[in-house]
Design a protein around this motif. Structure first.
Motif, short mmCIF file in Angstrom:
data_model
loop_
_atom_site.label_atom_id
_atom_site.label_comp_id
_atom_site.label_asym_id
_atom_site.label_seq_id
_atom_site.Cartn_x
_atom_site.Cartn_y
_atom_site.Cartn_z
N ALA A 85 0.82 -1.21 0.00
CA ALA A 85 0.00 0.00 0.00
C ALA A 85 0.85 1.26 0.00
CB ALA A 85 -0.94 -0.01 1.21
N GLU A 86 1.93 1.29 0.77
CA GLU A 86 2.74 2.50 0.84
C GLU A 86 3.50 2.75 -0.46
OE1 GLU A 86 2.48 4.76 3.14
OE2 GLU A 86 0.93 3.42 3.95
N ASP A 87 3.98 1.67 -1.08
CA ASP A 87 4.66 1.84 -2.36
C ASP A 87 3.70 2.37 -3.42
OD1 ASP A 87 7.12 0.95 -1.42
OD2 ASP A 87 6.63 -1.14 -1.81
N ILE A 88 2.47 1.89 -3.39
CA ILE A 88 1.47 2.38 -4.34
C ILE A 88 1.13 3.84 -4.04
CG2 ILE A 88 -0.90 2.09 -5.16
CD1 ILE A 88 -0.57 -0.93 -4.60
N ALA A 89 0.98 4.14 -2.75
CA ALA A 89 0.66 5.52 -2.36
C ALA A 89 1.73 6.49 -2.84
CB ALA A 89 0.49 5.61 -0.86
#
Length: 430
Positions: A85-89
């Motif tokens: 999720a953080e990499d996508i964000a």
């Protein structure tokens, strides 16, 4: 372009595809023409992301609870690329050319949503209207087969034995680290890169000189199961660009005669250059000429008639993931009619003891076992050659394990054989 800008471009292209039913490659090309600031590496990265999103379109949309292009790309970054999720964000900041920041709902779904309890067509990423047909073909393994069809395909090459052995081809292409294919004795396999890019094959001397031809291992096996012999008279009834014609020329060692025909002469256009590059000298191209019967002289003369039948192409979705979403029921009905016509046309050219080899790159029973069952019921002078016998005749007895459980013939799939999806059936007269 930044990776975030590439994500924005992929969303834009998917939005265009949602509005117009067209090949993804065309949409990507048009985007590149209208955004000339994007370099070749940018275009390749965007193309890879678009195709990954199309591979996982159904599961990505399910996970995100939305079928918008943005939701599909977000879900695909998790499902196809394995990003957290953080990499996508970090790609959705809203800064510069980046997409708008992730919403609270998108973050929650990325963190908690799963495919547990999803229907097989969602877990397998194939159209819902094909769910019953996939269940008929694969039973409880339908979703697994679909997932295998949603993976990236390797680059498979066939060594052209008219010019080189497989070992020689591997040496010539050592810088690409090819490996021998596990089933075809002529195949070389180059694994896909992390970004899905294949080698620039047309710039390779081994290709330019005709030592290798691009051909999926499953297609190579289909040609090998024809068991064409030197000196034999062969009719390739749907030759198209000539992929299997070239393989048959190699099998016959340029002895005998192969007649390459297609009822659409435009599809034959690439065959001439390919024959010259491969050094195939026993191939005679027969193009249609109006109402003239250009195959009349072959009546009752051929030991082998190959029908590489037009089909839905469900077995090629690894290489053409957009095709599965463009496929419509009407296209299936049209292909079934064309297949019936070809199967009924082929016996005219087969001599006593000769054989018809029927091939599709489809996984649907309608186009495969059901077509052969109808053909055999209406042509009592033909019988299906058992899989074990056909495999032994081809010198590949280990292929018997791919004999269909639904009727005559062989079934190859990415999940079971590591190839594209193919069906092959050998029928013999007399």
């Amino acid at each position: 372009m930044t990776p975030a800008a590439q994500v924005s471009a992929a969303i834009e292209i998917l939005a265009e595809l949602a509005e117009r039913r067209r090949p993804a490659a065309d949409a990507i090309k048009d985007w590149g023409l209208s955004h000339r600031f994007a370099g070749s590496k940018d275009r390749a990265a965007i193309s890879s992301l678009v195709f990954d999103a199309l591979r996982k379109r159904a599961s990505a949309a399910f996970l995100m609870g939305s079928e918008t292009p943005r939701a599909i790309v977000v879900g695909a970054l998790r499902e196809a690329r394995g990003l957290g999720a953080e990499d996508i964000a970090a790609l959705f900041t809203g800064e510069g050319h980046a997409p708008a920041p992730l919403t609270a709902q998108e973050r929650e779904r990325l963190a908690t949503a799963t495919l547990e309890g999803a229907p097989a067509h969602i877990r397998g990423d194939y159209p819902e209207w094909l769910a019953e047909r996939f269940a008929a073909a694969f039973g409880d393994a339908a979703a697994e087969e679909g997932r295998a069809l949603a993976e990236r395909a390797p680059v498979d090459l066939r060594a052209n034995i008219l010019k080189a052995s497989r070992e020689d081809a591997i040496r010539r292409l050592a810088h690409l680290t090819p490996e021998p294919t596990p089933l075809s004795p002529l195949g070389l396999r180059i694994a896909p890169t992390a970004k899905g890019r294949g080698p620039a094959l047309t710039a390779e001397p081994a290709y330019v000189k005709g030592l290798v031809e691009p051909q999926d291992e499953g297609s190579q096996l289909a040609a090998l199961l024809c068991a064409a012999e030197p000196g034999e008279q062969v009719l390739d009834l749907c030759a198209g660009g000539g992929g299997k014609t070239l393989a048959l020329a190699g099998q016959t060692h340029n002895r005998g005669q192969i007649y390459a025909y297609d009822d659409d002469g435009r599809r034959l256009a690439p065959i001439y250059a390919r024959l010259e590059r491969a050094g195939a000298r026993n191939v005679q191209v027969r193009s249609p000429r109006g109402q003239a019967d250009v195959l009349a002289d072959l009546e009752g003369r051929c030991g082998l008639v190959l029908i590489d039948a037009p089909c839905t192409g469900t077995g090629t979705w690894r290489r053409h993931p957009d095709a599965k979403w463009r496929l419509a029921p009407g296209a299936l009905e049209q292909r079934l009619a064309e297949q019936r016509e070809l199967l009924d046309k082929a016996p005219r050219f087969v001599k006593a003891g000769g054989r018809i080899v029927y091939v599709t790159c489809s996984l649907l029973l309608d186009e495969n076992e059901d077509q052969i069952a109808r053909f055999l019921a209406e042509h009592a002078d033909f019988s299906a050659v058992p899989a074990a016998e056909a495999a032994a005749k081809a010198g590949l007895p280990e292929l018997a394990r791919f004999g269909s459980t639904h009727g005559a013939g062989f079934r190859l799939t990415p999940r079971t054989a590591g190839t594209d999806g193919f069906y092959v059936c050998v029928s013999r007269r007399g």
